[in-house]
Design an enzyme around this catalytic site. Sequence first.
Site, short mmCIF file in Angstrom:
data_model
loop_
_atom_site.label_atom_id
_atom_site.label_comp_id
_atom_site.label_asym_id
_atom_site.label_seq_id
_atom_site.Cartn_x
_atom_site.Cartn_y
_atom_site.Cartn_z
N HIS A 1 -8.68 47.29 -16.94
CA HIS A 1 -9.79 46.35 -16.82
C HIS A 1 -10.46 46.16 -18.17
O HIS A 1 -10.42 47.03 -19.02
CB HIS A 1 -10.84 46.88 -15.84
CG HIS A 1 -10.31 47.24 -14.50
ND1 HIS A 1 -10.82 48.28 -13.76
CD2 HIS A 1 -9.30 46.73 -13.77
CE1 HIS A 1 -10.16 48.38 -12.63
NE2 HIS A 1 -9.23 47.46 -12.61
N LYS B 1 -17.20 50.08 -24.75
CA LYS B 1 -17.25 51.25 -23.86
C LYS B 1 -16.97 52.50 -24.69
O LYS B 1 -16.05 52.52 -25.51
CB LYS B 1 -16.20 51.14 -22.75
CG LYS B 1 -16.46 50.00 -21.80
CD LYS B 1 -15.37 49.90 -20.76
CE LYS B 1 -15.61 48.70 -19.86
NZ LYS B 1 -14.49 48.49 -18.94
N ASP C 1 -6.04 46.69 -8.31
CA ASP C 1 -5.08 47.13 -9.31
C ASP C 1 -3.62 47.01 -8.89
O ASP C 1 -2.73 47.20 -9.69
CB ASP C 1 -5.40 48.57 -9.74
CG ASP C 1 -6.73 48.67 -10.46
OD1 ASP C 1 -7.15 47.66 -11.06
OD2 ASP C 1 -7.35 49.74 -10.42
N GLN D 1 -25.94 51.13 -20.36
CA GLN D 1 -25.62 51.60 -19.02
C GLN D 1 -24.60 52.73 -19.12
O GLN D 1 -23.67 52.67 -19.92
CB GLN D 1 -25.05 50.44 -18.19
CG GLN D 1 -24.71 50.80 -16.75
CD GLN D 1 -24.31 49.56 -15.95
OE1 GLN D 1 -24.76 48.45 -16.20
NE2 GLN D 1 -23.46 49.76 -14.96
N TYR E 1 -18.34 56.70 -18.86
CA TYR E 1 -18.37 55.73 -19.94
C TYR E 1 -19.76 55.13 -20.09
O TYR E 1 -20.48 54.90 -19.14
CB TYR E 1 -17.32 54.63 -19.78
CG TYR E 1 -17.33 53.85 -18.49
CD1 TYR E 1 -17.80 52.55 -18.45
CD2 TYR E 1 -16.83 54.41 -17.32
CE1 TYR E 1 -17.77 51.81 -17.28
CE2 TYR E 1 -16.81 53.69 -16.15
CZ TYR E 1 -17.29 52.40 -16.13
OH TYR E 1 -17.27 51.68 -14.96
#
Length: 165
Positions: A61, A68, A164, A46, A128
């Site tokens: 995160h 990633k 956050d 993805q 990413y």
Amino acid sequence: MIVDKSEIDGVLTVTPGIFEDYRGYYVETYNQHDYQAAGIAVPFVQDDISVSRRGVLRGLHGDAKTWKLISCLSGEIYLAVLDCRDCSPTKGAWQGFTISDRNRMQVLVPPGVANGHAILSERAIFHYKQSEYYDPGSQFTVKWNDPAHGIWWPLSDPILSQRDR
């Protein structure tokens, strides 16, 4: 392509080759064959982008299963990574990277390492590749300014999401 180890176990920096002439430049941002030849055999499934303005901070995160490959397609970002893996020799360590559309650096972040980024330019496009499909239920969040980690950020009063804060 240049691949270097970072201070965090398993985190790599990748600088793709850039072809430049009087017309501009050309960058191949990913080639499975070349990455595998360099020892990066992660099966990415993805791709995602986020577009943000100066002062936005997203993260930290992560999750326990997703690799990633992070880059900045436009503008400039400050990327921080924090090793949250219990079995890692660098658990609790963090490192910062400045990534831009000029230096074309990429950062490979392994599972269990949190990442967050702050926008340094007027606008930036954060990109990413992920080895797993996005699963919000498996994610963890670390407060961006948790004094237990002492992460340095290039801004003191960022624009944050509710998550956050």
